[in-house]
Design a protein around this motif. Structure first.
Motif, PDB file in Angstrom:
ATOM      1  N   VAL A  91       9.082  -1.291  -8.025  1.00 11.90           N
ATOM      2  CA  VAL A  91      10.070  -0.853  -7.039  1.00 11.90           C
ATOM      3  C   VAL A  91       9.320  -0.306  -5.826  1.00 11.90           C
ATOM      4  CG1 VAL A  91      11.963   0.740  -6.587  1.00 11.90           C
ATOM      5  CG2 VAL A  91      11.738  -0.307  -8.845  1.00 11.90           C
ATOM      6  N   VAL A  92       9.716  -0.762  -4.652  1.00 12.32           N
ATOM      7  CA  VAL A  92       9.070  -0.330  -3.413  1.00 12.32           C
ATOM      8  C   VAL A  92       9.446   1.123  -3.142  1.00 12.32           C
ATOM      9  CG1 VAL A  92       8.915  -0.722  -0.933  1.00 12.32           C
ATOM     10  CG2 VAL A  92       9.087  -2.678  -2.497  1.00 12.32           C
ATOM     11  N   LEU A  93       8.435   1.981  -2.958  1.00 11.52           N
ATOM     12  CA  LEU A  93       8.656   3.391  -2.625  1.00 11.52           C
ATOM     13  C   LEU A  93       8.567   3.617  -1.119  1.00 11.52           C
ATOM     14  CD1 LEU A  93       6.558   5.129  -5.429  1.00 11.52           C
ATOM     15  CD2 LEU A  93       9.033   4.751  -5.360  1.00 11.52           C
ATOM     16  N   GLU A  94       7.537   3.042  -0.506  1.00 10.50           N
ATOM     17  CA  GLU A  94       7.367   3.083   0.944  1.00 10.50           C
ATOM     18  C   GLU A  94       7.310   1.650   1.437  1.00 10.50           C
ATOM     19  OE1 GLU A  94       3.928   5.274   2.152  1.00 10.50           O
ATOM     20  OE2 GLU A  94       4.523   7.078   1.052  1.00 10.50           O
ATOM     21  N   GLN A  95       7.829   1.418   2.622  1.00 16.34           N
ATOM     22  CA  GLN A  95       7.890   0.056   3.165  1.00 16.34           C
ATOM     23  C   GLN A  95       6.573  -0.679   2.944  1.00 16.34           C
ATOM     24  OE1 GLN A  95       9.612  -0.585   7.112  1.00 16.34           O
ATOM     25  NE2 GLN A  95       7.737  -1.702   7.645  1.00 16.34           N
ATOM     26  N   VAL A  96       6.689  -1.890   2.386  1.00 17.76           N
ATOM     27  CA  VAL A  96       5.505  -2.707   2.130  1.00 17.76           C
ATOM     28  C   VAL A  96       5.400  -3.743   3.234  1.00 17.76           C
ATOM     29  CG1 VAL A  96       4.414  -4.340   0.548  1.00 17.76           C
ATOM     30  CG2 VAL A  96       5.630  -2.363  -0.364  1.00 17.76           C
ATOM     31  N   ALA A  97       4.298  -3.667   3.967  1.00 14.92           N
ATOM     32  CA  ALA A  97       4.011  -4.616   5.042  1.00 14.92           C
ATOM     33  C   ALA A  97       2.545  -5.019   4.899  1.00 14.92           C
ATOM     34  CB  ALA A  97       4.296  -3.986   6.390  1.00 14.92           C
ATOM     35  N   ALA A  98       2.044  -5.755   5.870  1.00 19.08           N
ATOM     36  CA  ALA A  98       0.696  -6.303   5.782  1.00 19.08           C
ATOM     37  C   ALA A  98      -0.372  -5.234   5.537  1.00 19.08           C
ATOM     38  CB  ALA A  98       0.363  -7.078   7.047  1.00 19.08           C
ATOM     39  N   ASN A  99      -0.238  -4.063   6.151  1.00 21.45           N
ATOM     40  CA  ASN A  99      -1.285  -3.044   6.041  1.00 21.45           C
ATOM     41  C   ASN A  99      -0.798  -1.718   5.485  1.00 21.45           C
ATOM     42  OD1 ASN A  99      -3.320  -4.716   7.194  1.00 21.45           O
ATOM     43  ND2 ASN A  99      -2.360  -4.395   9.181  1.00 21.45           N
ATOM     44  N   GLU A 100       0.379  -1.685   4.877  1.00 24.83           N
ATOM     45  CA  GLU A 100       0.901  -0.417   4.370  1.00 24.83           C
ATOM     46  C   GLU A 100       1.851  -0.672   3.218  1.00 24.83           C
ATOM     47  OE1 GLU A 100       3.360   1.439   7.315  1.00 24.83           O
ATOM     48  OE2 GLU A 100       4.460  -0.380   7.689  1.00 24.83           O
TER      49      GLU A 100
END
Length: 143
Positions: A91-100
């Motif tokens: 489950v995603v806790l903090e936004q998942v992007a290319a570098n985070e």
């Protein structure tokens, strides 16, 4: 007399199989024991006993041994540590992007990045772990 010799050979081959565990000597032992039985019942010459031994052993090696090897083969190795996490849901806790990004995976918080770096996953999104790259979970939302 020949039946006793074949019987002793069969027992010796079966005992030797205990040292190898490859089921080959056990198949030869089966051939020797079958030949001992045939030799006890009939009065074939020694060369005929040898042919019986060869044929029975060949049938056992080619027919029975592969079945035994499949049946008693060691089980596949269980994936452990990070390799066991591939395919699990997170489950995603903090936004998942290319570098985070962070995900909760198996009760632990992992750094994460998307499989396709152009995608962004919002918190609360359920994703699948595609691989573990060092200490980062590479995730994908799927179809």
């Amino acid at each position: 007399m020949a039946a006793i010799i074949w019987l002793i050979a069969g027992i010796a081959l079966a005992a030797a199989e205990a040292l190898t565990g490859d089921f080959f000597l056990l198949m030869l032992a089966g051939g020797a024991l079958a030949t001992a039985g045939i030799s006890a019942i009939t009065d074939f010459p020694v060369w005929a006993d040898a042919i019986v031994f060869g044929l029975v052993s060949l049938v056992l090696v080619l027919g029975v041994r592969p079945i035994l090897l499949r049946r008693f083969a060691s089980p596949p190795a269980l994936a452990t540590n990070a390799a066991a996490l591939t395919g699990k849901s997170a489950v995603v806790l903090e936004q998942v992007a290319a570098n985070e990004g962070q995900v909760k995976l198996g009760g632990e918080v992992w750094t994460a990045r998307p499989l396709d770096e152009s995608e962004v996953y919002a918190p609360g999104t359920t994703v699948t772990v595609m691989e573990i790259d060092g200490a980062t979970a590479v995730v994908w939302r799927g179809p």
